[in-house]
Design a protein around this motif. Structure first.
Motif, PDB file in Angstrom:
ATOM      1  N   SER A  82       0.834  -1.225   0.016  1.00  0.00           N
ATOM      2  CA  SER A  82       0.070   0.132   0.065  1.00  0.00           C
ATOM      3  C   SER A  82       0.867   1.457  -0.115  1.00  0.00           C
ATOM      4  O   SER A  82       0.602   2.387  -0.580  1.00  0.00           O
ATOM      5  CB  SER A  82      -0.913  -0.044   1.171  1.00  0.00           C
ATOM      6  OG  SER A  82      -0.116   0.024   2.468  1.00  0.00           O
ATOM      7  N   SER A  86       0.956   4.069  -2.964  1.00  0.00           N
ATOM      8  CA  SER A  86       0.737   5.529  -2.591  1.00  0.00           C
ATOM      9  C   SER A  86       1.759   6.492  -3.172  1.00  0.00           C
ATOM     10  O   SER A  86       1.691   7.514  -3.424  1.00  0.00           O
ATOM     11  CB  SER A  86       0.479   5.487  -1.178  1.00  0.00           C
ATOM     12  OG  SER A  86      -0.498   4.851  -0.440  1.00  0.00           O
ATOM     13  N   TRP A 107      -7.394   9.768  -0.333  1.00  0.00           N
ATOM     14  CA  TRP A 107      -6.729   8.974   0.249  1.00  0.00           C
ATOM     15  C   TRP A 107      -6.621   9.074   2.029  1.00  0.00           C
ATOM     16  O   TRP A 107      -6.736   8.137   2.810  1.00  0.00           O
ATOM     17  CB  TRP A 107      -5.015   9.012  -0.259  1.00  0.00           C
ATOM     18  CG  TRP A 107      -4.539   7.765  -0.518  1.00  0.00           C
ATOM     19  CD1 TRP A 107      -3.220   7.302  -0.009  1.00  0.00           C
ATOM     20  CD2 TRP A 107      -4.688   6.840  -1.421  1.00  0.00           C
ATOM     21  NE1 TRP A 107      -2.877   6.239  -0.374  1.00  0.00           N
ATOM     22  CE2 TRP A 107      -3.685   5.821  -1.329  1.00  0.00           C
ATOM     23  CE3 TRP A 107      -5.792   6.563  -2.287  1.00  0.00           C
ATOM     24  CZ2 TRP A 107      -3.656   4.579  -2.161  1.00  0.00           C
ATOM     25  CZ3 TRP A 107      -5.717   5.626  -3.048  1.00  0.00           C
ATOM     26  CH2 TRP A 107      -4.870   4.381  -2.980  1.00  0.00           C
ATOM     27  N   THR A 108      -6.529  10.244   2.269  1.00  0.00           N
ATOM     28  CA  THR A 108      -6.626  10.450   3.794  1.00  0.00           C
ATOM     29  C   THR A 108      -7.853  10.277   4.440  1.00  0.00           C
ATOM     30  O   THR A 108      -8.084   9.720   5.653  1.00  0.00           O
ATOM     31  CB  THR A 108      -6.235  11.787   4.197  1.00  0.00           C
ATOM     32  OG1 THR A 108      -4.904  12.217   3.325  1.00  0.00           O
ATOM     33  CG2 THR A 108      -5.904  12.105   5.619  1.00  0.00           C
ATOM     34  N   ALA A 111      -8.340   6.621   4.915  1.00  0.00           N
ATOM     35  CA  ALA A 111      -7.247   6.283   5.958  1.00  0.00           C
ATOM     36  C   ALA A 111      -8.181   6.345   7.282  1.00  0.00           C
ATOM     37  O   ALA A 111      -7.992   5.732   8.157  1.00  0.00           O
ATOM     38  CB  ALA A 111      -6.044   6.949   5.809  1.00  0.00           C
ATOM     39  N   ALA A 114     -10.732   3.742   7.593  1.00  0.00           N
ATOM     40  CA  ALA A 114     -10.012   2.562   8.019  1.00  0.00           C
ATOM     41  C   ALA A 114     -10.347   2.321   9.494  1.00  0.00           C
ATOM     42  O   ALA A 114     -10.124   1.005   9.808  1.00  0.00           O
ATOM     43  CB  ALA A 114      -8.767   2.542   7.577  1.00  0.00           C
ATOM     44  N   ALA A 125      -3.186   2.583   7.863  1.00  0.00           N
ATOM     45  CA  ALA A 125      -3.394   3.456   6.660  1.00  0.00           C
ATOM     46  C   ALA A 125      -2.920   4.829   6.829  1.00  0.00           C
ATOM     47  O   ALA A 125      -2.350   5.584   6.086  1.00  0.00           O
ATOM     48  CB  ALA A 125      -4.810   3.522   6.505  1.00  0.00           C
ATOM     49  N   ALA A 126      -3.012   5.445   8.259  1.00  0.00           N
ATOM     50  CA  ALA A 126      -2.501   6.811   8.466  1.00  0.00           C
ATOM     51  C   ALA A 126      -1.131   6.774   8.388  1.00  0.00           C
ATOM     52  O   ALA A 126      -0.726   8.086   7.632  1.00  0.00           O
ATOM     53  CB  ALA A 126      -3.101   7.161   9.840  1.00  0.00           C
ATOM     54  N   ASN A 128       1.064   5.074   6.410  1.00  0.00           N
ATOM     55  CA  ASN A 128       1.192   4.937   4.885  1.00  0.00           C
ATOM     56  C   ASN A 128       1.088   6.529   4.299  1.00  0.00           C
ATOM     57  O   ASN A 128       1.669   6.832   3.351  1.00  0.00           O
ATOM     58  CB  ASN A 128       0.301   4.185   4.075  1.00  0.00           C
ATOM     59  CG  ASN A 128       0.835   2.687   4.410  1.00  0.00           C
ATOM     60  OD1 ASN A 128       2.052   2.560   5.190  1.00  0.00           O
ATOM     61  ND2 ASN A 128       0.068   1.612   3.973  1.00  0.00           N
ATOM     62  N   VAL A 129      -0.099   7.249   4.638  1.00  0.00           N
ATOM     63  CA  VAL A 129      -0.418   8.621   3.990  1.00  0.00           C
ATOM     64  C   VAL A 129       0.899   9.548   4.311  1.00  0.00           C
ATOM     65  O   VAL A 129       1.225  10.218   3.753  1.00  0.00           O
ATOM     66  CB  VAL A 129      -1.745   9.146   4.416  1.00  0.00           C
ATOM     67  CG1 VAL A 129      -1.966  10.566   3.968  1.00  0.00           C
ATOM     68  CG2 VAL A 129      -2.674   8.338   3.680  1.00  0.00           C
TER      69      VAL A 129
END
Length: 708
Positions: A82, A86, A107-108, A111, A114, A125-126, A128-129
């Motif tokens: 991921s 990204s 995307w955020t 996240a 998620a 997820a956060a 990765n952003v």
């Protein structure tokens, strides 16, 4: 709580450092994977690509430290893939501000949603952003972006491969969860010796249930001692409570009470022995006095009725625990444990398989969970909106400020934001404090030693090792390590270290302030929802009690799975209430209709209500038993009254329990009008009627507590 006091408490919480059990081998494995990725990338592609791949391997290792029952290699792969995707998409759209802002917001926002799938998914997820905002600045072309993305994915693959090749305490988290559940049961048994109506926190059993969920492939590989013990522990709790409670027939003092205390002490010792064996994977070593206490033949002479049935059931369940916990020891060890178990009571260990969907089948489950949160008032939706807006505003602010490295603003904000107020504020303080320490220490080392690319890579790996080792001791400590890690890594990639120090500290402060302001402007307070949580618990408790009583009314028509489903629902509601109360106590919001006194009183009443239902569950009749007259009508009255009572709580009204009182009085009148000894009314009838009176008393205490 005032805002000033709330800020003080959250700041103190964020800077708190705790002593936790360290896992050095796991930390070394993660650092070794990071070192391998950096070394390969440096040798093949140079320091810039090595920096990207290092971020991928670093984040993949962090993902494996999250509290999740998924296999660690899967978490590492998901994180690496991921993040690589990204990075590529972020770079491709980065040249077009409007397009990139759209991607960043979407995307955020996803996240943030998620978190509906659980904290692990939300954190990964956060993160990765946040890391994407750094990695997209490293490539110089679309082809380079594809290479960077591929190497980031390679970092995740390497971490997953190391976990598979060098497993450390395999199934360790599941072992700990099951052992904690058994240890909690043992502690409960010992507390019941001195307090026959002691309450039990079901959270260890809930954690063990989540840990026991496995895919079909995992079920074939699961150690033998992780089969069955959890299900037995679930059944032991009501039996222990039934054996100890004076309402079930054992006097408060005397030979019968002494025998019950002896049985409870023996149960605690045997459960502790099973917990130790499961935690370490060793054979069960049974304390001889506990085995002898359970084998004492005078139980039948001292106890009768429900207490005798509970004692016999306890012996059988403890036998099941011992047999299930004997695990994969030697043949002689297994034979010895089996012989000891059979000396207590003959029984067959329970083998349960709680299914967990595989990774591909999990996708629609997550999508449905996210869709359920898309409604007004959802704290997850508010968090998603908040984090998306803050990321976009932070990115624009970073671009407008004449400092360079503007991505630190949204990165810092995204990393600290959580759905809860206290966690967001405490992490913002901890991140700034940790970043300040880590950046200045790393900068001092660089300024004093002027290390080259190789030494900087080594220093980055050392910082990552310290972060993996100490991350559970406190967020401020982990962020100090992360701050130093990023300084060394960007220095290896050729970044201007003198700018990085000043800008990152200042822009991290700006990101943290943005996160804190966003929660104040668009909050998701838990305090106003306390009545809703309390109503949910009341409704779940009522349905659990109704399901149990209904089982007495028609044993053949319904299976025990109805009771089990209702029990799980009331546990979830109770934990949700307790978490909400704990969160609300740190919020700068007034109680809005539910004072602290009312919260404590109603919680105590509902706990007592659930406990009485649990005692009834301990003596559920078999399918062929004679129905108890009047139990079905009482169950329906309980279900309807608690449903209406939950609605009244949400609407700030006091529930009325007249229907339950009338149903119980009508039942008592019917029983008084006939001679039970002649008509053959089943033995459980007095037990159900007495327990129904206790249920009504608890409901009335609940209503009185609301007005306190």
């Amino acid at each position: 709580m005032s805002w000033l006091r709330a800020l003080k408490e959250t700041a103190r919480s964020g800077l708190k450092i705790e002593r936790r059990r360290l896992e050095p081998l796991v930390a070394v494995r993660g650092a070794a994977g990071l070192a391998l990725v950096i070394g390969v990338s440096l040798a093949l592609f140079g320091p810039v690509v090595a920096a990207s791949s290092a971020f991928g391997a670093f984040q993949a290792a962090i993902a494996t430290f999250q509290r999740s029952w998924r296999p660690r290699p899967v978490l590492a792969l998901v994180s690496g893939i991921s993040l690589g995707l990204s990075t590529f998409l972020g770079y491709v759209t980065g040249t077009h501000l409007a397009l990139f802002m759209l991607l960043l917001v979407v995307w955020t926002f996803l996240a943030g949603l998620a978190w509906a799938a659980g904290p692990t998914g939300g954190i990964i997820a956060a993160s990765n952003v946040a890391i994407m905002l750094v990695t997209i600045t490293l490539p110089t072309s679309a082809a380079q972006a594809a290479l960077h993305g591929a190497m980031i994915m390679f970092g995740g693959v390497v971490q997953a491969a190391l976990i598979v090749l060098f497993p450390i305490r395999r199934w360790g988290a599941q072992r700990d969860a099951l052992a904690d559940a058994l240890a909690a049961e043992a502690d409960y048994a010992r507390r019941l010796r001195h307090d026959p109506v002691a309450h039990f926190d079901p959270e260890p059993l809930m954690v063990a249930r989540r840990a026991a969920a496995v895919t079909a492939r995992e079920a074939r590989r699961r150690p033998a001692e992780l089969h069955g013990s959890r299900g037995v522990a679930e059944r032991i709790r009501p039996v222990l409570a039934s054996l100890a409670d004076p309402a079930m027939g054992v006097p408060a003092e005397g030979p019968q009470r002494d025998r019950v205390r002896e049985l409870l002490a023996a149960a605690g010792s045997l459960l502790d022995a099973a917990a130790r064996a499961i935690r370490k994977g060793d054979p069960v070593r049974l304390p001889a006095p506990a085995v002898a206490a359970l084998r004492t033949p005078d139980t039948g002479a001292l106890l009768a009725g429900p207490p005798l049935r509970a004692a016999d059931r306890l012996a059988a369940l403890l036998s099941d625990v011992i047999e299930a916990a004997e695990g994969d020891g030697t043949k002689e060890e297994r034979a010895g444990a089996r012989e000891a178990a059979e000396a207590i009571e003959d029984g067959t260990p329970l083998r349960d398989h709680h299914p967990r969907p595989g990774l591909l089948r999990l996708v629609p489950v997550i999508v449905r969970s996210m869709r359920r949160e898309v409604h007004h008032g959802s704290p997850i939706l508010r968090h998603a909106v908040r984090i998306a807006v803050v990321a976009a505003v932070g990115y624009l602010v970073g671009r407008l400020l004449p400092l360079g490295h503007g991505y630190w603003v949204p990165m810092a904000a995204v990393m600290v934001m959580r759905p809860e107020f206290s966690q967001t504020y405490s992490r913002a303080v901890a991140r700034f404090g940790g970043t300040l320490v880590g950046v200045f220490l790393a900068s001092a080392i660089v300024q004093a030693a002027h290390p080259g690319t190789g030494p900087l890579a080594v220093l980055a790996v050392i910082c990552a090792l310290l972060m993996y080792l100490l991350m559970r001791t406190g967020y401020a400590v982990s962020q100090a390590c992360v701050g130093a890690y990023v300084v060394f890594l960007l220095g290896m990639a050729g970044d201007d270290l003198s700018q990085t120090v000043f800008e990152r500290v200042l822009l991290t402060l700006a990101g943290g302030l943005l996160a804190m302001i966003s929660y104040a402007v668009y909050p998701a307070w838990e305090t106003p929802r306390l009545r809703t949580r309390l109503g949910d618990w009341l409704k779940a408790d009522g349905r659990y009690a109704a399901a149990v009583v209904e089982q007495y009314g028609d044993p053949a028509a319904r299976g025990h799975h109805d009771v089990r489903a209702a029990l799980l629902a009331t546990r979830e509601a109770r934990v949700a209430w307790q978490e909400a109360v704990a969160t609300a106590r740190h919020e700068p919001v007034r109680h809005r209709g539910l004072s602290h006194g009312a919260s404590d009183a109603t919680q105590h009443a509902l706990a007592q209500f659930g406990r009485v239902a649990m005692l009834l569950e301990a003596h559920l009749p078999p399918g062929g038993a004679t129905p108890v007259p009047g139990a079905a009508r009482l169950a329906e009255a309980l279900r309807r009254a608690t449903d209406r009572g939950a609605k009244a709580v949400r609407e700030r009204r006091v529930p009325d329990w007249t229907p339950v009182r009338e149903a119980l009085e009508r039942w008592e009148a019917e029983c008084a009008a006939r001679d039970e000894a002649v008509t053959g009314v089943p033995a459980p009838a007095p037990l159900v009627r007495n327990s129904a009176g206790l249920l009504l008393e608890a409901l009335e205490d609940f209503s009185r507590g609301l007005t306190s």
